[in-house]
Design a protein around this motif. Structure first.
Motif, short mmCIF file in Angstrom:
data_model
loop_
_atom_site.label_atom_id
_atom_site.label_comp_id
_atom_site.label_asym_id
_atom_site.label_seq_id
_atom_site.Cartn_x
_atom_site.Cartn_y
_atom_site.Cartn_z
N ALA A 142 0.85 -1.20 0.00
CA ALA A 142 0.00 0.00 0.00
C ALA A 142 0.88 1.25 0.00
O ALA A 142 1.91 1.28 0.68
N PRO A 143 0.51 2.28 -0.77
CA PRO A 143 1.34 3.48 -0.90
C PRO A 143 1.11 4.47 0.24
O PRO A 143 0.31 4.21 1.13
N ASP A 144 1.81 5.59 0.18
CA ASP A 144 1.60 6.70 1.13
C ASP A 144 0.12 6.99 1.29
O ASP A 144 -0.59 7.10 0.29
N GLY A 145 -0.33 7.13 2.52
CA GLY A 145 -1.75 7.43 2.73
C GLY A 145 -2.62 6.19 2.72
O GLY A 145 -3.79 6.25 3.03
N GLY A 146 -2.02 5.05 2.36
CA GLY A 146 -2.78 3.80 2.37
C GLY A 146 -3.80 3.73 1.25
O GLY A 146 -3.93 4.65 0.43
N VAL A 147 -4.50 2.61 1.19
CA VAL A 147 -5.57 2.43 0.21
C VAL A 147 -6.76 1.77 0.89
O VAL A 147 -6.63 1.21 1.98
N THR A 148 -7.90 1.85 0.23
CA THR A 148 -9.12 1.23 0.70
C THR A 148 -9.49 0.13 -0.28
O THR A 148 -9.26 0.29 -1.48
N ALA A 149 -10.06 -0.95 0.23
CA ALA A 149 -10.52 -2.00 -0.68
C ALA A 149 -11.46 -1.39 -1.71
O ALA A 149 -12.33 -0.60 -1.38
N GLY A 150 -11.25 -1.71 -2.96
CA GLY A 150 -12.08 -1.16 -4.03
C GLY A 150 -11.44 0.01 -4.75
O GLY A 150 -11.91 0.41 -5.81
N ASP A 151 -10.36 0.57 -4.20
CA ASP A 151 -9.69 1.69 -4.89
C ASP A 151 -9.18 1.25 -6.26
O ASP A 151 -8.62 0.16 -6.41
N TYR A 152 -9.36 2.12 -7.25
CA TYR A 152 -8.76 1.89 -8.56
C TYR A 152 -7.32 2.39 -8.49
O TYR A 152 -7.08 3.51 -8.04
N VAL A 153 -6.39 1.55 -8.94
CA VAL A 153 -4.97 1.89 -8.82
C VAL A 153 -4.21 1.56 -10.10
O VAL A 153 -4.70 0.82 -10.95
N GLN A 154 -3.02 2.18 -10.19
CA GLN A 154 -2.05 1.76 -11.19
C GLN A 154 -0.93 1.05 -10.46
O GLN A 154 -0.45 1.55 -9.45
N VAL A 155 -0.55 -0.11 -10.99
CA VAL A 155 0.54 -0.85 -10.35
C VAL A 155 1.57 -1.25 -11.41
O VAL A 155 1.22 -1.43 -12.58
N PRO A 156 2.84 -1.37 -10.99
CA PRO A 156 3.85 -1.82 -11.94
C PRO A 156 3.71 -3.32 -12.19
O PRO A 156 3.44 -4.09 -11.26
N LEU A 157 3.82 -3.70 -13.45
CA LEU A 157 3.81 -5.12 -13.80
C LEU A 157 4.87 -5.28 -14.86
O LEU A 157 4.72 -4.75 -15.96
N GLY A 158 5.96 -5.95 -14.52
CA GLY A 158 7.09 -5.97 -15.44
C GLY A 158 7.51 -4.53 -15.68
O GLY A 158 7.58 -3.73 -14.76
N PRO A 159 7.74 -4.16 -16.94
CA PRO A 159 8.20 -2.80 -17.22
C PRO A 159 7.05 -1.79 -17.32
O PRO A 159 7.30 -0.62 -17.53
#
Ligand code: ADP
Ligand code: ZN
Length: 732
Positions: free
Chosen positions: A30-47
């Motif tokens: 979880a990033p700064d400030g945390g996240v809540t279940a259901g949040d739409y996020v961008q995550v790194p996957l490979g490059p």
């Protein structure tokens, strides 16, 4: 604490479900400030960075320091717990991998973009300094849709030009470039405005629906009413109750061309137009509808089946209009029935469902009988309008020339309508000019080279078309099989050929043809439908497109060219479909003051289904049909799943089918039996050979879990595809 809204503080290991084709959610930090279940996020996957949704606590036991962090939390309201629950249950029911399910739920343009103003392009008033073919294409798209605004890439795509061409038109003012704030709010709908005065049976039905809405929880009601009884007026009262309670409502329509009339009625009832979601709206509108359904600002959405996957914040009501319509079944990609998914979504959301139809599906009718759904009926047409008179024309005693299909009896009836200034509809459920093109030299039919299907001549387009894969080819002079020229001949009627016959029988009459392939945009079709409704045609020649709920006030005669057409197949729902289609298309007649007549041309006037159609005894028909299905243990009294295996190599497809069949014992615990493998009725599509298996199981069987274990037990070669269709509607 509700696990659906759990907050994960910074650094907590969490699971993120992405839209990438992986078999499970991935773990992140979880990033700064945390996240809540259901949040739409961008995550790194490979490059890369990919989109996903925070699904819950991490599933694996990787040390936190080894996990990658969430890159960004998107500025949209989190996906509601009820919606996530729905996606999981829908995935389990349809045996769809979760990422594919999530893709349905995130099909909106620009989700990852930062908020702010955006540039849009529309029709300007200037004249281009220089005209080119490419520039003309852009301007013609804009002139067709003068009120719409487009993203740059979208407009360029629609026009088939590069974005530079669009930009080049801005200087002269021919194209207007604007910076608009993203996604303006929808105008408010006012549920307190008075409805039309309702007839007593309408008022009763509306009251029942309002009361169900007031219960605050889940429930499904079948609203059965003859065409023209005012079902729309009645379910709009349920919408009013839903809006008054501050919840969101969704109305599903089976056909985009029906939206125009519906929008007008919503505006008359609630003082403003609702949000729209279907393939005919621009990307900008789609983004707006998606975003505003998520914030809850869009209170009413009208849409196609895919609007079931919008991220509503508080969905209180789903109306499925014309619930029997076969287009509610999604037949490629994720295979689902929008009607069934509507019920599932409502159950997850604590919402009400209204299934409206004049000819309910046997599934819904049986659910009423079983006490799962409630039911309200509207038994008469609204106002002075009465149900049309139905009669058969016995084709065995009519004189019709070769290559002709309109009987003298039908012809006389049409002549009378022309004299009286009323409209007639000639109905034939077959697109194109003729279903078969035959070579009179070698006797071969012209076939698609990729599919086990005939090529259908489309004379207006001057092309042959494969209705399976969409492949088209110019109409050849010489036979593709034997090469002899000038011997290709049409066999049998399609709607275009009917139009030709009608034109020769009634040269003075104004004719309109309604067939889906003749309109290259939903807008063009809408415009045509409106023109006809205003009286812009004397004779309408149409396919099943016309059976779907359009209101043509001047239409008093429906002539069905071939009432036997749907009865020929061995399809389990052949009788039901024919009954529905004939009743629906007949119902187009006499919707205003003038009474209507429907004439059904048939070679078997004594066929039980034809007799049931004439008698108009829906209950009797459904009871009889139910008894037969129950005896045979088929849906809705038994369960089915269709397995289709395809491969470029027929042997590979069969080997896989046989491997599954040999393991059929694995389905015994579910009480299921396996039939096949057999070549599919369409044994080749797009060059892939197709093999089918059919699984039948008792009603209460735990079919899905058994099926997934069964399918997982065989190795699927890379070249092969296997799809599982739960509750198949089509057996091709
Ligand atoms: P259905 O959906 O059952 O086919 P509609 O709701 O489209 O029926 O109603 C048929 C026609 O009758 C429409 O033109 C509609 O506006 C009209 N109508 C129905 N109920 C009323 C009413 N209470 N007052 C005025 N017009 C009505
Ligand atoms: Zn084809």
């Amino acid at each position: 604490m509700d696990p659906m809204t759990t907050h994960f503080p910074q650094g907590t290991p969490i699971a993120v479900l992405t839209t990438q084709p992986l078999d499970r959610a991935l773990d992140y930090r979880a990033p700064d400030g945390g996240v809540t279940a259901g949040d739409y996020v961008q995550v790194p996957l490979g490059p890369r960075l990919v989109l996903g949704v925070v699904w819950g606590p991490a599933a694996g036991d990787w040390p936190v320091e080894k996990l990658r962090g969430v890159a960004r939390v998107l500025d949209v309201p989190p996906m509601a717990g009820a919606f996530r629950d729905f996606l999981e249950r829908a995935a389990a029911y349809t045996l769809t991998p979760m990422p594919a399910m999530l893709r349905l739920a995130m099909r909106t343009p620009g989700l990852g973009e930062a908020p702010g103003k955006r540039r849009v392009y529309g029709l300007g008033t200037g004249t281009p300094d220089r005209a080119t073919a490419a520039r003309d294409k852009v301007l013609s798209v804009l002139r067709d849709r003068p009120a719409d605004i487009f993203a740059l890439s979208e407009l360029a795509d629609l026009a088939g030009v590069s974005s530079g061409v669009v930009k080049g038109l801005v200087g002269s003012g021919a194209v207007l470039e604007q910076a608009v704030p993203r996604d303006a709010d929808y105008p408010p709908l006012d549920p307190q405005r008075p409805s039309k005065p309702l007839a007593p049976d309408q008022a009763d039905a509306a009251e029942t629906l309002r009361a169900s809405m007031a219960s605050g929880g889940y429930g499904t009601t079948l609203l059965k009413g003859v065409t023209g009884s005012g079902k729309t007026e009645v379910y709009l009262e349920a919408v009013a109750e839903c809006l008054a309670r501050g919840r969101q409502a969704l109305v599903l329509l089976p056909e985009i061309a029906l939206t125009a009339e519906f929008l007008t009625r919503v505006e008359a009832r609630f003082g403003a137009r609702p949000a729209e979601w279907h393939s005919g709206v621009t990307q900008a509108e789609r983004r707006r509808a998606w975003g505003k359904s998520a914030t809850g600002q869009a209170k009413l959405i009208v849409g196609a089946r895919s609007s079931l996957f919008l991220p509503f914040r508080d969905l209180g009501l789903i109306v499925v209009d014309e619930e029997h319509d076969t287009s509610y079944k999604q037949e490629d990609g994720v295979l689902y029935s929008a009607r069934d998914m509507a019920v599932l979504r409502a159950a997850c959301e604590g919402a009400q469902v209204v299934l409206a139809s004049a000819t309910p599906s046997l599934e819904s009718w049986a659910n009423v009988e079983a006490g799962k759904y409630s039911r309200v009926d509207l038994t008469s047409r609204f106002g002075v309008s009465v149900m049309p008179k139905l009669a058969t024309i016995d084709m065995r005693s009519e004189e019709v020339g070769a290559g002709r299909w309109v009987s003298p009896t039908l012809r006389k009836a049409i002549e009378q309508r022309i004299i009286d200034g009323e409209q007639s509809l000639i109905f034939l459920n077959r697109r194109g000019y003729a279903p078969v093109t035959l070579c009179r030299a070698c006797g071969q039919q012209v076939a698609c080279h990729q599919c086990d299907a005939r090529m259908v001549e489309h004379r207006f387009l001057k092309r042959l078309m494969c209705h399976q894969c969409g492949e088209t080819a110019p109409m050849p002079d010489a036979c593709p099989s034997c090469g002899v020229e000038g011997k290709l001949a049409p066999v049998g009627p399609g709607v275009e050929r009917m139009a030709e016959e009608v034109a020769s029988l009634f040269p003075e009459a104004r004719m309109a043809i309604l067939s889906s392939d003749l309109f290259n945009s939903a807008r063009a079709l809408k415009a045509k439908v409106e023109e006809i409704a205003q009286g812009g045609a004397d004779i309408i020649v149409g396919t099943q497109l016309v059976a779907k709920g359009h209101n043509f006030p001047k239409l008093t005669l429906v002539g069905v060219i071939d009432a036997d057409l749907g009865l020929q197949g061995s399809d389990l729902r052949a009788a039901e479909r024919t009954f529905q289609l004939m009743r629906q298309v007949s119902g187009r007649a006499g919707r205003a003051e003038a009474p209507g007549t429907a004439l059904l041309q048939t070679y078997q006037p004594d066929h039980p289904v034809i007799r049931a159609i004439l008698a108009g005894d829906e209950e009797g028909f459904l009871k009889e049909e139910a008894a037969q299905r129950r005896a045979a243990g088929v849906p809705p009294y038994g369960r089915m799943a269709g397995i289709v295996i395809s491969d470029p190599d027929a042997q590979v497809a069969f080997d896989l089918g046989n491997a599954l069949a040999r393991r059929s014992a694995m389905l015994e615990e579910a009480g299921a039996e396996v039939y096949g493998p057999a070549p599919a009725p369409i044994s080749r599509i797009r060059g892939r050979h197709r093999v089918r298996l059919l699984v039948k199981a008792p009603r209460q069987s735990p079919l899905q879990s058994a099926l997934s274990r069964w399918v997982a037990s065989v190795e699927i070669p890379r070249s092969a595809r296997l799809s599982i269709d739960i509750d198949p509607q089509s057996f091709l």
